[in-house]
Design a protein around this motif. Structure first.
Motif, PDB file in Angstrom:
ATOM      1  N   GLU A 239       0.540  -1.217  -0.128  1.00  0.00           N
ATOM      2  CA  GLU A 239      -0.042   0.125  -0.007  1.00  0.00           C
ATOM      3  C   GLU A 239       0.918   1.239   0.080  1.00  0.00           C
ATOM      4  O   GLU A 239       0.744   2.148  -0.753  1.00  0.00           O
ATOM      5  CB  GLU A 239      -0.836   0.117   1.086  1.00  0.00           C
ATOM      6  N   ASN A 240       1.811   1.135   0.956  1.00  0.00           N
ATOM      7  CA  ASN A 240       2.669   2.580   1.200  1.00  0.00           C
ATOM      8  C   ASN A 240       3.324   3.113  -0.109  1.00  0.00           C
ATOM      9  O   ASN A 240       3.202   4.402  -0.339  1.00  0.00           O
ATOM     10  CB  ASN A 240       3.608   2.218   2.278  1.00  0.00           C
ATOM     11  N   SER A 241       3.615   2.328  -0.993  1.00  0.00           N
ATOM     12  CA  SER A 241       4.389   3.089  -2.278  1.00  0.00           C
ATOM     13  C   SER A 241       3.508   3.738  -2.936  1.00  0.00           C
ATOM     14  O   SER A 241       4.035   4.753  -3.652  1.00  0.00           O
ATOM     15  CB  SER A 241       5.092   1.892  -2.916  1.00  0.00           C
ATOM     16  N   THR A 242       2.197   3.581  -3.130  1.00  0.00           N
ATOM     17  CA  THR A 242       1.132   4.207  -3.909  1.00  0.00           C
ATOM     18  C   THR A 242       0.325   5.109  -2.991  1.00  0.00           C
ATOM     19  O   THR A 242      -0.728   5.693  -3.356  1.00  0.00           O
ATOM     20  CB  THR A 242       0.445   3.157  -4.466  1.00  0.00           C
ATOM     21  N   ASP A 243       0.962   5.428  -1.825  1.00  0.00           N
ATOM     22  CA  ASP A 243       0.118   6.182  -0.756  1.00  0.00           C
ATOM     23  C   ASP A 243       0.750   7.756  -0.880  1.00  0.00           C
ATOM     24  O   ASP A 243       1.857   7.850   0.041  1.00  0.00           O
ATOM     25  CB  ASP A 243       0.095   5.439   0.599  1.00  0.00           C
ATOM     26  N   ALA A 244       0.233   8.621  -1.524  1.00  0.00           N
ATOM     27  CA  ALA A 244       0.665   9.862  -1.360  1.00  0.00           C
ATOM     28  C   ALA A 244       0.142  10.696  -0.243  1.00  0.00           C
ATOM     29  O   ALA A 244       0.836  11.823   0.373  1.00  0.00           O
ATOM     30  CB  ALA A 244       0.171  10.807  -2.563  1.00  0.00           C
ATOM     31  N   TYR A 245      -0.962  10.083   0.777  1.00  0.00           N
ATOM     32  CA  TYR A 245      -1.480  10.910   1.657  1.00  0.00           C
ATOM     33  C   TYR A 245      -0.533  11.099   2.964  1.00  0.00           C
ATOM     34  O   TYR A 245      -0.741  11.806   3.795  1.00  0.00           O
ATOM     35  CB  TYR A 245      -2.842  10.221   1.961  1.00  0.00           C
ATOM     36  N   HIS A 246       0.187   9.920   3.080  1.00  0.00           N
ATOM     37  CA  HIS A 246       1.182  10.013   4.049  1.00  0.00           C
ATOM     38  C   HIS A 246       2.455  10.916   3.982  1.00  0.00           C
ATOM     39  O   HIS A 246       2.859  11.058   4.982  1.00  0.00           O
ATOM     40  CB  HIS A 246       1.535   8.491   4.279  1.00  0.00           C
ATOM     41  N   PHE A 247       2.753  11.364   2.975  1.00  0.00           N
ATOM     42  CA  PHE A 247       3.995  11.938   2.884  1.00  0.00           C
ATOM     43  C   PHE A 247       4.313  13.051   3.823  1.00  0.00           C
ATOM     44  O   PHE A 247       5.523  13.192   4.569  1.00  0.00           O
ATOM     45  CB  PHE A 247       4.191  12.355   1.363  1.00  0.00           C
ATOM     46  N   SER A 248       3.622  13.974   3.892  1.00  0.00           N
ATOM     47  CA  SER A 248       3.804  15.117   4.779  1.00  0.00           C
ATOM     48  C   SER A 248       3.634  14.919   6.193  1.00  0.00           C
ATOM     49  O   SER A 248       4.346  15.632   6.732  1.00  0.00           O
ATOM     50  CB  SER A 248       2.861  16.268   4.016  1.00  0.00           C
ATOM     51  N   GLU A 415     -12.672  -3.284  13.854  1.00  0.00           N
ATOM     52  CA  GLU A 415     -12.771  -4.122  12.804  1.00  0.00           C
ATOM     53  C   GLU A 415     -12.200  -3.703  11.498  1.00  0.00           C
ATOM     54  O   GLU A 415     -11.815  -4.320  10.592  1.00  0.00           O
ATOM     55  CB  GLU A 415     -14.174  -4.696  12.766  1.00  0.00           C
ATOM     56  N   TRP A 416     -12.746  -2.331  11.173  1.00  0.00           N
ATOM     57  CA  TRP A 416     -12.571  -1.773   9.814  1.00  0.00           C
ATOM     58  C   TRP A 416     -11.617  -0.782   9.571  1.00  0.00           C
ATOM     59  O   TRP A 416     -11.680   0.174  10.312  1.00  0.00           O
ATOM     60  CB  TRP A 416     -14.073  -1.496   9.125  1.00  0.00           C
ATOM     61  N   GLN A 417     -10.709  -0.796   8.659  1.00  0.00           N
ATOM     62  CA  GLN A 417      -9.911   0.345   8.391  1.00  0.00           C
ATOM     63  C   GLN A 417     -10.720   1.432   7.745  1.00  0.00           C
ATOM     64  O   GLN A 417     -11.686   0.862   6.706  1.00  0.00           O
ATOM     65  CB  GLN A 417      -8.747  -0.220   7.304  1.00  0.00           C
ATOM     66  N   GLN A 418     -10.358   2.668   7.613  1.00  0.00           N
ATOM     67  CA  GLN A 418     -11.233   3.851   7.151  1.00  0.00           C
ATOM     68  C   GLN A 418     -10.014   4.598   6.037  1.00  0.00           C
ATOM     69  O   GLN A 418     -10.676   5.629   5.822  1.00  0.00           O
ATOM     70  CB  GLN A 418     -11.732   4.467   8.158  1.00  0.00           C
ATOM     71  N   GLY A 419      -9.258   3.731   5.633  1.00  0.00           N
ATOM     72  CA  GLY A 419      -8.142   4.324   4.809  1.00  0.00           C
ATOM     73  C   GLY A 419      -8.144   4.261   3.082  1.00  0.00           C
ATOM     74  O   GLY A 419      -7.231   4.028   2.718  1.00  0.00           O
ATOM     75  N   TYR A 420      -9.549   4.130   2.648  1.00  0.00           N
ATOM     76  CA  TYR A 420      -9.530   3.564   1.347  1.00  0.00           C
ATOM     77  C   TYR A 420     -10.724   4.612   0.548  1.00  0.00           C
ATOM     78  O   TYR A 420     -11.268   4.396  -0.580  1.00  0.00           O
ATOM     79  CB  TYR A 420     -10.047   2.243   1.235  1.00  0.00           C
ATOM     80  N   MET A 452      -5.050  15.905  -3.139  1.00  0.00           N
ATOM     81  CA  MET A 452      -6.139  15.018  -3.402  1.00  0.00           C
ATOM     82  C   MET A 452      -5.800  13.659  -2.685  1.00  0.00           C
ATOM     83  O   MET A 452      -6.331  12.951  -1.903  1.00  0.00           O
ATOM     84  CB  MET A 452      -6.576  14.594  -4.752  1.00  0.00           C
ATOM     85  N   SER A 453      -4.472  13.212  -2.979  1.00  0.00           N
ATOM     86  CA  SER A 453      -3.913  12.037  -2.479  1.00  0.00           C
ATOM     87  C   SER A 453      -4.752  10.673  -2.325  1.00  0.00           C
ATOM     88  O   SER A 453      -5.148  10.240  -1.568  1.00  0.00           O
ATOM     89  CB  SER A 453      -3.377  12.311  -0.893  1.00  0.00           C
ATOM     90  N   ASP A 454      -5.376  10.427  -3.732  1.00  0.00           N
ATOM     91  CA  ASP A 454      -6.277   9.329  -4.007  1.00  0.00           C
ATOM     92  C   ASP A 454      -5.739   8.199  -3.188  1.00  0.00           C
ATOM     93  O   ASP A 454      -4.691   7.403  -3.096  1.00  0.00           O
ATOM     94  CB  ASP A 454      -6.117   9.063  -5.579  1.00  0.00           C
ATOM     95  N   GLU A 455      -6.798   7.403  -2.735  1.00  0.00           N
ATOM     96  CA  GLU A 455      -6.811   6.026  -2.127  1.00  0.00           C
ATOM     97  C   GLU A 455      -7.309   5.083  -2.683  1.00  0.00           C
ATOM     98  O   GLU A 455      -7.632   3.801  -2.347  1.00  0.00           O
ATOM     99  CB  GLU A 455      -7.334   6.212  -0.430  1.00  0.00           C
ATOM    100  N   THR A 456      -8.191   5.440  -3.787  1.00  0.00           N
ATOM    101  CA  THR A 456      -8.923   4.421  -4.579  1.00  0.00           C
ATOM    102  C   THR A 456      -7.557   3.448  -5.334  1.00  0.00           C
ATOM    103  O   THR A 456      -8.029   2.376  -5.744  1.00  0.00           O
ATOM    104  CB  THR A 456      -9.818   5.010  -5.699  1.00  0.00           C
ATOM    105  N   ILE A 457      -6.699   3.914  -5.338  1.00  0.00           N
ATOM    106  CA  ILE A 457      -5.492   2.902  -5.851  1.00  0.00           C
ATOM    107  C   ILE A 457      -5.428   1.679  -5.325  1.00  0.00           C
ATOM    108  O   ILE A 457      -4.990   0.663  -5.764  1.00  0.00           O
ATOM    109  CB  ILE A 457      -4.162   3.862  -5.776  1.00  0.00           C
ATOM    110  N   PHE A 458      -5.967   1.535  -4.106  1.00  0.00           N
ATOM    111  CA  PHE A 458      -6.037   0.259  -3.320  1.00  0.00           C
ATOM    112  C   PHE A 458      -7.004  -0.606  -3.513  1.00  0.00           C
ATOM    113  O   PHE A 458      -6.948  -1.708  -3.028  1.00  0.00           O
ATOM    114  CB  PHE A 458      -5.633   0.722  -1.648  1.00  0.00           C
ATOM    115  N   HIS A 459      -7.789  -0.181  -4.186  1.00  0.00           N
ATOM    116  CA  HIS A 459      -9.083  -0.978  -4.623  1.00  0.00           C
ATOM    117  C   HIS A 459      -8.905  -2.266  -5.497  1.00  0.00           C
ATOM    118  O   HIS A 459      -9.389  -3.237  -5.078  1.00  0.00           O
ATOM    119  CB  HIS A 459     -10.263  -0.009  -4.945  1.00  0.00           C
ATOM    120  N   ALA A 460      -7.921  -1.841  -6.267  1.00  0.00           N
ATOM    121  CA  ALA A 460      -7.826  -2.930  -7.190  1.00  0.00           C
ATOM    122  C   ALA A 460      -6.971  -4.095  -6.702  1.00  0.00           C
ATOM    123  O   ALA A 460      -7.133  -5.270  -6.789  1.00  0.00           O
ATOM    124  CB  ALA A 460      -6.535  -2.457  -8.464  1.00  0.00           C
ATOM    125  N   LEU A 461      -6.093  -3.860  -5.625  1.00  0.00           N
ATOM    126  CA  LEU A 461      -5.264  -4.853  -4.829  1.00  0.00           C
ATOM    127  C   LEU A 461      -6.387  -5.653  -4.196  1.00  0.00           C
ATOM    128  O   LEU A 461      -6.358  -7.071  -4.288  1.00  0.00           O
ATOM    129  CB  LEU A 461      -4.323  -4.313  -3.920  1.00  0.00           C
TER     130      LEU A 461
END
Length: 474
Positions: A239-248, A415-420, A452-461
């Motif tokens: 996940e992390n390598s395609t996660d722009a949201y965490h950078f700052s 139970e559930w992650q809210q990161g997507y 925007m730091s898109d998180e839909t990138i994780f959906h395909a995985l």
């Protein structure tokens, strides 16, 4: 519990009208089964604007065991790069799904992938990680094999009084069920029931092509590799390598360093230029989700300090202006399940090896064009060292955070992650204008500002993840 994987929705999901630029393709809808258990792991309801992942995906040892069988044994996985075996008789020991393998290049230059286990009593035949040998001899009973894995001799064969049935058997080192190469990247499967490699890679191949085509004489791994472990689940790295949201928030010290560099006279680091562009809101980003769990995030960044920048006129002449522009963009490519190719100026390859549900080994390499000029190679290496690896300025932040997440997963009542959810309102089913530039048709596309730091990138995985494990459990 695991054979109850299903989606929360009972029917084919449809994206909300605000996000729908075209009808979602059937391949995007992988969940049809009724709810049969409270332990469903993927909550995929695009019609309601919901995508969630259950925390057991990261913390349940039973889930991990199924992953190892379904993805790392019964599917295509990356095992090496052809440049690691440049000469006839070269070999490289690797591991796949806990099984010891050897990549070999025979006298004619052909590549092979075989099990590192003597056919006689099972001992490992090759003990050095890499090297060059015409023959490999088992230390236990002296059976010998060539650099193609073929059995050369059985010690004392003439005196052994073997039966015709024994002579009729193959005594070669056992080849993996499937082995293939795409543009120098080597993949293997321990199960023959996999699609052709090109079909499995699909349009993700285009981004391997961009990296390889930008190197006129091909890519090579710069000598040396870095391996390290962290106490966390393997998908945290994926996940992390395609996660722009965490950078700052994860890398503030690195950002402060870039800001200082940007004020230094005559400083030309690409990261400093990126910092300035980011401050001016000039950066754009986007993502593509592909079938089979592959994904890519791209970012527009200043090109002047990219190692390939001096070659840009030649690249434009060979490939056209648009494709040459993509070659100098920042790109983060995930080839599911275990290969990451990061094009952050320096070209980095990461290989993920899951060790346990809460332990992962990462090996990283610097990829570079064969015959690259010394100034560009030096620049590439400094950029690679600056950010990546345990000695870099950012990787330690990430690995500490993975371990922090894994410890947080012990909160069993959550139970559930809210990161997507970020970017779901901009999601396009199929190709957007950026995908059309490359002639590809991803399952989903998203683009917008870097913030925007898109998180839909994780959906395909996770759609692919759930579909494969449901199939295995059926």
């Amino acid at each position: 519990m695991f054979d109850q994987i299903s989606a929360i929705n009972r029917s084919h999901p449809q994206p909300p009208a605000a996000a729908r630029s075209q009808s979602p393709p059937p391949a995007a809808h992988l969940f049809e089964a009724d709810i049969r258990s409270p332990h469903d792991l993927i909550d995929d309801r695009p019609d309601d604007g919901v995508f969630r992942v259950h925390r057991d995906v990261f913390r349940d040892p039973e889930v991990f065991a199924h992953e190892m069988r379904s993805f790392f044994a019964a599917g295509w996985a990356f095992v090496g790069h052809a440049s690691q075996l440049p000469q006839p008789h070269d070999f490289l020991c690797v591991e796949l799904a806990g099984q010891p393998l050897v990549l070999m290049r025979d006298a004619a230059g052909r590549l092979h992938c075989v099990h590192n286990s003597c056919r006689h009593k099972g001992a490992r035949v090759v003990h050095h990680r890499r090297g060059n040998r015409r023959t490999h001899v088992c230390h236990y009973h002296g059976w010998s094999y060539g650099s193609d894995g073929a059995n050369i001799a059985i010690k004392g064969k003439a005196e052994g009084d073997y039966t015709p049935a024994f002579d009729a058997e193959s005594h070669d080192l056992a080849a993996v069920a499937r082995f293939g190469e795409y543009r120098g990247f080597l993949f293997a499967s321990l199960d023959a029931d996999v699609p052709p490699l090109d079909a499995w890679l699909g349009d993700a191949r285009v981004f391997i092509d961009l990296a390889v085509d930008a190197a006129e004489h091909g890519l090579e791994l710069v000598p040396g590799a870095v391996s390290y472990t962290y106490r966390g689940n393997w998908k945290l790295q994926l996940e992390n390598s395609t996660d722009a949201y965490h950078f700052s928030s994860t890398h503030p010290s690195y950002l402060r360093l870039l800001e200082r560099r940007s004020r230094m006279p005559q400083r030309t680091d690409v990261e400093a230029a990126i910092w300035q562009a980011g401050k001016k809101q000039q950066e754009m980003m986007g993502s593509f989700g592909f079938a089979n769990g592959h994904a890519l995030v791209w970012t527009t960044t200043p090109q002047e300090n990219h190692p390939l920048y001096p070659l840009l006129p030649a690249l434009r002449e060979r490939f056209g202006e648009r494709r040459a522009d993509w070659m100098l963009r920042t790109r983060q490519l995930n080839i599911f399940p275990n290969l990451q190719i990061a094009s952050n100026a320096a070209l980095q390859m990461r290989v993920i090896r899951p060790v346990a549900v809460d332990c992962t080994e990462i090996t990283s390499y610097c990829l570079a064009p064969v015959g690259e000029a010394a100034p560009q190679r030096r620049q590439r290496l400094r950029q690679y060292e600056d950010f990546f690896n345990p000695s870099g300025l950012a990787t330690p932040d990430d690995t500490v955070t993975y371990e922090d997440c894994q410890r947080g997963f012990a909160s069993g009542d959550i139970e559930w992650q809210q990161g997507y959810a970020r970017g779901m309102g901009r999601l396009v089913w199929g190709a957007d204008a950026h995908a059309a530039e490359l002639g590809i048709r991803p399952t989903t596309s998203v683009s917008g500002s870097f913030e925007m730091s898109d998180e839909t990138i994780f959906h395909a995985l996770y759609r692919h993840w759930a579909a494969r494990l449901r199939k295995a459990a059926a």
